[in-house]
Scaffold this active site. Sequence first.
Site, short mmCIF file in Angstrom:
data_model
loop_
_atom_site.label_atom_id
_atom_site.label_comp_id
_atom_site.label_asym_id
_atom_site.label_seq_id
_atom_site.Cartn_x
_atom_site.Cartn_y
_atom_site.Cartn_z
N PHE A 83 0.81 -1.22 0.00
CA PHE A 83 0.00 0.00 0.00
C PHE A 83 0.85 1.27 0.00
O PHE A 83 0.36 2.33 -0.38
CB PHE A 83 -0.93 0.01 1.24
CG PHE A 83 -0.25 0.48 2.50
CD1 PHE A 83 -0.17 1.84 2.79
CD2 PHE A 83 0.35 -0.42 3.38
CE1 PHE A 83 0.48 2.29 3.94
CE2 PHE A 83 0.99 0.02 4.52
CZ PHE A 83 1.07 1.38 4.80
N LYS B 103 -1.28 -6.84 -9.35
CA LYS B 103 -2.23 -7.02 -8.23
C LYS B 103 -1.82 -6.00 -7.17
O LYS B 103 -0.93 -6.24 -6.37
CB LYS B 103 -2.13 -8.45 -7.70
CG LYS B 103 -3.36 -8.98 -6.97
CD LYS B 103 -3.81 -8.20 -5.78
CE LYS B 103 -2.96 -8.37 -4.55
NZ LYS B 103 -3.38 -7.43 -3.46
N ARG C 296 -5.75 -1.70 -0.32
CA ARG C 296 -6.03 -0.52 0.50
C ARG C 296 -6.04 0.77 -0.32
O ARG C 296 -6.70 1.74 0.05
CB ARG C 296 -5.01 -0.41 1.63
CG ARG C 296 -5.21 -1.54 2.64
CD ARG C 296 -4.21 -1.44 3.76
NE ARG C 296 -3.40 -2.64 3.81
CZ ARG C 296 -2.35 -2.80 4.60
NH1 ARG C 296 -1.97 -1.82 5.39
NH2 ARG C 296 -1.68 -3.92 4.60
N SER D 44 5.42 -6.97 3.25
CA SER D 44 6.04 -7.31 4.54
C SER D 44 6.79 -8.65 4.42
O SER D 44 6.50 -9.46 3.54
CB SER D 44 4.97 -7.36 5.63
OG SER D 44 3.90 -8.16 5.21
N CYS E 211 9.56 1.91 3.36
CA CYS E 211 10.53 0.85 3.65
C CYS E 211 11.93 1.43 3.74
O CYS E 211 12.84 0.77 4.22
CB CYS E 211 10.46 -0.24 2.60
SG CYS E 211 11.06 0.32 1.02
N GLU F 293 9.66 -4.34 12.71
CA GLU F 293 9.32 -3.11 11.99
C GLU F 293 8.05 -2.50 12.61
O GLU F 293 7.08 -3.21 12.83
CB GLU F 293 9.05 -3.47 10.53
CG GLU F 293 8.70 -2.32 9.64
CD GLU F 293 8.46 -2.76 8.19
OE1 GLU F 293 7.78 -3.77 7.97
OE2 GLU F 293 8.95 -2.07 7.28
P1 NAD Z 1 1.60 -6.54 2.99
O1 NAD Z 1 2.62 -7.60 3.08
O2 NAD Z 1 0.47 -6.55 3.96
O3 NAD Z 1 0.88 -6.57 1.54
C1 NAD Z 1 1.63 -6.61 0.36
C2 NAD Z 1 0.82 -7.35 -0.70
O4 NAD Z 1 0.59 -8.69 -0.28
C3 NAD Z 1 -0.56 -6.74 -0.96
O5 NAD Z 1 -0.79 -6.71 -2.35
C4 NAD Z 1 -1.50 -7.68 -0.25
O6 NAD Z 1 -2.76 -7.77 -0.87
C5 NAD Z 1 -0.79 -9.00 -0.29
N1 NAD Z 1 -1.08 -9.85 0.86
C6 NAD Z 1 -1.44 -9.44 2.11
N2 NAD Z 1 -1.62 -10.50 2.91
C7 NAD Z 1 -1.37 -11.61 2.17
C8 NAD Z 1 -1.35 -13.00 2.47
N3 NAD Z 1 -1.64 -13.47 3.67
N4 NAD Z 1 -1.02 -13.85 1.47
C9 NAD Z 1 -0.71 -13.39 0.24
N5 NAD Z 1 -0.70 -12.08 -0.08
C10 NAD Z 1 -1.02 -11.20 0.88
O7 NAD Z 1 2.37 -5.16 3.00
P2 NAD Z 1 1.77 -3.69 3.14
O8 NAD Z 1 1.28 -3.49 4.53
O9 NAD Z 1 0.87 -3.41 2.01
O10 NAD Z 1 3.09 -2.82 2.91
C11 NAD Z 1 3.98 -2.47 3.91
C12 NAD Z 1 5.14 -3.43 3.98
O11 NAD Z 1 5.84 -3.44 2.73
C13 NAD Z 1 6.18 -3.02 5.01
O12 NAD Z 1 6.65 -4.17 5.66
C14 NAD Z 1 7.27 -2.37 4.17
O13 NAD Z 1 8.54 -2.36 4.78
C15 NAD Z 1 7.24 -3.23 2.97
N6 NAD Z 1 7.85 -2.57 1.83
C16 NAD Z 1 9.05 -3.04 1.39
C17 NAD Z 1 9.68 -2.43 0.34
C18 NAD Z 1 10.99 -2.94 -0.17
O14 NAD Z 1 11.35 -2.62 -1.29
N7 NAD Z 1 11.72 -3.73 0.60
C19 NAD Z 1 9.07 -1.34 -0.29
C20 NAD Z 1 7.84 -0.89 0.18
C21 NAD Z 1 7.23 -1.53 1.24
#
Ligand code: NAD
Length: 498
Positions: A148, A172, A176, A225, A280, A382
């Site tokens: 998100f 995909k 949010r 995450s 991130c 985090e």
């Molecule tokens: P998230 O892991 O909740 O969601 C990411 C994606 O995974 C979304 O598209 C979501 O629909 C999907 N998803 C959620 N739950 C799932 C499940 N149980 N099984 C399969 N898919 C699922 O992450 P978020 O809250 O949207 O984003 C924040 C996180 O992303 C933070 O941990 C941040 O550090 C990380 N992030 C990392 C980078 C990087 O490049 N390392 C960049 C941006 C954000």
Amino acid sequence: MRQVDHFIVGGAGGTASRKHSIWNPSTGEVQAEVALGDAAVLQRAIDAAKKVQPEWAATNPQKRARVMFEFKRLVEAEKQALAELLASEHGKVVEDAHGDIQRGLEVIEYACGIPQALKGEFTPGAGPGIDVYSMRVPIGIGAGITPFNFPAMIPMWMFGMAIAAGNAFILKPSERDPSVPVRLAELMLQAGAPEGVLQVVQGDKEMVDAILDHPDIAGVSFVGSSDIAHYVYKRGIAAGKRVQAMGGAKNHGIVMPDADLDQVVNDLAGAAFGSAGERCMALPVVVPVGEDTAERLKEKLIPAIHALRVGVSTDKDAHYGPVVTPEHKARVEQWITTAEEEGGEIVIDGRGFTLQGHEKGFFIGPTLIDRVTPQMKSYQEEIFGPVLQIVRAKDFEDALRLPSEHQYGNGVAIFTRNGHAAREFASRVNVGMVGINVPIPVPVAYHSFGGWKRSGFGDTDQYGMEGLRFWTRVKKVTQRWPDGGGDGSNAFIIPTMG
Ligand code: NAD
């Protein structure tokens, strides 16, 4: 209520049985609903992608580059409206939303150079009359699953490189804040990409699993995450795909005794609290080296943090806005409580913050916690909110160990005037992206982005040449053109005109 749908060839079709609410984090109200798709929706997108991809791959790279140029122009023309839409669903302030779009566009600019990047390699005379050449060809259908926190930039990191390289792409986005990704796909179509080259399927875990299991998707790029990144990585490679999966982060800023503390404080105000800490590459841990540095830094940090203005996403003077959902607000506040229970000193407490006139918004005040130690859970995990933790280090080696031994290894920064210390730090620290007097060291589009340890699973980075490698595979050709059988019967004949 406004409905957000898939963007697939032939239209979304049907009514989704499952939907997800989209908040306006500034007002605390639900402003729209997004359809949550399933394997049947994905299949329709894949059918369209399969149909168009060979034609797109056969389009010469210069023509594909022209589509990217036009896409960039269209996004720029609509940037303000896109930034406002993005900010209204995410909560970040509009100026920050402009940055989100701009950083994505920089990857699109890089992708405009695809003819050069795809030129390949050629060895004439590798043997008698033998030439060898290698060419980068698209993998076919790629998919991106995005978080998100950067709903414009991260999709563009992925589809910019994938599409320019000749793939069809299925995105995909996060459920949010899914509206801007749909608009980007509409603009890609308008820019001249054939129907089906970029499609958006909406959904949650059900859609993610369908993507990971589908045999026609050759590569999956994920950002989110760490636990989910790891899951996506394992399930995707088990299905025979290539997968890159970027995870969470806990970036440290090391402050050496000789650092310019005014600059450090200024940098930290933006890097720790900007976008409510939901980046991130945020800098949520500051590590002053030596007690004297810690005291001097703290003294300067306190007034700077009190001066931060929290506001709605349209407030031009606000430093940051609300966090994304009520659940996330509760989680961040719980982490502050955990830190307190673990023995952290809450110097500035952002819990229970309300913004006058916007009492239902998901705001958290800026928070400063001192005397945090590596043993604390609130340090190890985090938090992803406007919370800055101070971990005091006794010397350089102690400071170097902290980010190097942390489970995450996304970014790190050192603040110093000493070139030797900086050089030593950059070469020894066990983290993927390093800043030297740069608080958020996100590499420019022609390098590449990626963390180490639990911040990144898989072996390629996002964008730049690394991104191109992920979205292409190499075909190697060894050729020999005999000049005939020796009796002249099959001699080389130069064709003549007419
Ligand atoms: P998230 O892991 O909740 O969601 C990411 C994606 O995974 C979304 O598209 C979501 O629909 C999907 N998803 C959620 N739950 C799932 C499940 N149980 N099984 C399969 N898919 C699922 O992450 P978020 O809250 O949207 O984003 C924040 C996180 O992303 C933070 O941990 C941040 O550090 C990380 N992030 C990392 C980078 C990087 O490049 N390392 C960049 C941006 C954000």
